[in-house]
Design an enzyme around this catalytic site. Structure first.
Site, PDB file in Angstrom:
ATOM      1  N   ASP A  29      -0.214   5.012   0.949  1.00  0.00           N
ATOM      2  CA  ASP A  29      -0.587   6.138   1.836  1.00  0.00           C
ATOM      3  C   ASP A  29      -0.309   5.483   3.213  1.00  0.00           C
ATOM      4  O   ASP A  29      -1.084   4.651   3.495  1.00  0.00           O
ATOM      5  CB  ASP A  29      -2.053   6.715   1.886  1.00  0.00           C
ATOM      6  CG  ASP A  29      -2.032   7.735   0.363  1.00  0.00           C
ATOM      7  OD1 ASP A  29      -1.306   8.771   0.507  1.00  0.00           O
ATOM      8  OD2 ASP A  29      -2.763   7.170  -0.439  1.00  0.00           O
ATOM      9  N   ASP A  75       0.892  -1.177   0.025  1.00  0.00           N
ATOM     10  CA  ASP A  75      -0.041  -0.018  -0.017  1.00  0.00           C
ATOM     11  C   ASP A  75       0.852   1.208   0.179  1.00  0.00           C
ATOM     12  O   ASP A  75       2.001   0.869   0.430  1.00  0.00           O
ATOM     13  CB  ASP A  75      -0.829  -0.003   1.251  1.00  0.00           C
ATOM     14  CG  ASP A  75      -1.757   1.353   1.300  1.00  0.00           C
ATOM     15  OD1 ASP A  75      -2.571   1.624   0.311  1.00  0.00           O
ATOM     16  OD2 ASP A  75      -1.783   1.919   2.402  1.00  0.00           O
TER      17      ASP A  75
END
Length: 342
Positions: A17, A15
């Protein structure tokens, strides 16, 4: 096979953020961790729910932060949503876009026609995060859905991590329409749906991928749904209190303070598996249980203490039944903002 955690996998899916960066600031150590994986020839992919950038822009952003990345390694919920729309709609169909220019571009490149208003007779609404999204376009989207347009959401992350703290994410904007329409989206594309993870694995022909994320409700649940092992890093949204209370479908395989955990022995980050309630020591910490309570004693790495406490709470001991038997343990429980014992 290497003796560190990442060495047991043939693909690491990150991922972005809260894992690699916060808005526009790299998380300390992230670039070094990714470079180390590359130097060991471990394939890498990036899978993000953030629909405000295209893959080429994400790769450029990462490269500018010192994180080497190619557009082909990046999967975004914007691209996935556009592909799904193209599968379900005839070529050239009008789609009302709520979000950033990146989402409009993905819709256009998928052979569909981005529009802005009910008068354009959209057959679908696609909604993704965009910092400039305002009332006017949300109003048009509400009218279009009421008129029969299918409502697609790229993701439903309630918040977006930032250096200043959590900010409203696409899920908060989706909630505006959910409140106005008194209904949920017809389709949610991104995590926790497993599509981004499965696509990344298929593209790399990976047989044993590892998903790395900071959110239990999207990254980790998506990995569980996809049948993949996962690592939760504590640099983004979900914290120790969230992990202790996690339901079974949101429990990661591992937990680490940050991406450096990829290079520690797997056993130093592993969390208890279902039915595994025999844990009583980790690092310098000791856990004792008695009549539905758990007591933490000792000192050491906070992640080791967290792993021990998950062994207790995931087998039925309430968070409110956790007590401390050392000053270090008491400080840690206060720092994690756990509820006071009953």
């Amino acid at each position: 096979m290497s003796d560190h955690l990442a060495g047991g996998y043939d693909l690491v899916i990150f991922d972005l953020d809260g894992v690699v960066f916060l808005i526009d600031r790299p998380i300390p150590g992230a670039a070094e961790a990714i470079d180390r994986l590359r130097s060991g020839a471990t394939p890498i992919a990036f899978a993000t729910n953030n629909a405000s950038r295209r893959a080429v822009d994400v790769a450029a952003l990462l490269t500018g932060m010192g994180v080497s990345a190619e557009p082909a390694e990046v999967l975004t919920s914007a691209g996935a949503a556009a592909s799904l729309l193209a599968e379900r709609l005839p070529a050239g169909a009008p789609v009302l876009v709520v979000g950033a220019e990146a989402l409009r571009a993905e819709v256009r490149d998928a052979g569909l026609t981005p529009v802005d208003a009910l008068e354009d007779k959209p057959v679908a609404v696609v909604q993704g995060y965009g910092p400039e999204v305002g009332w006017k376009v949300l109003a048009e989207a509400a009218l279009a859905v009421r008129a029969g347009a299918t409502w697609f959401a790229t993701n439903t992350d309630r918040t977006l991590p930032s250096p200043r703290g959590p900010l409203p994410g696409n899920g908060s904007l989706v909630a505006v329409l959910r409140t106005a329409l008194d209904r949920d989206p017809d389709v949610v594309v991104g995590k926790p749906q497993p599509g981004l993870f499965r696509t990344a694995a298929a593209q790399s022909r990976a047989e044993r991928p590892l998903a790395v994320g900071d959110r239990l409700d999207t990254d980790i649940q998506g990995a569980v749904t996809a049948g993949m092992d996962s690592l939760l890093v504590l640099t983004g949204v979900s914290g120790p209190a969230d992990l202790l209370a996690a339901p079974e479908d949101r429990r990661p395989t591992y937990v680490a303070a940050d991406l450096s955990g990829l290079f520690r022995p797997a056993g130093e980050s592993r969390l208890p598996a279902p039915g595994d309630d025999a844990w009583d020591e980790a690092g310098g910490w000791r856990l004792t249980r008695d009549a539905g309570t758990a007591t933490l004693n000792g000192s050491g790495d906070p992640v080791d203490a967290l792993r021990l406490l998950c062994a207790a709470t995931w087998t039925g001991i309430p968070v409110t039944a956790i007590t401390a038997a050392s000053a270090e343990a008491a400080d840690l429980l206060r720092f994690w903002d756990l509820p006071e014992p009953h």
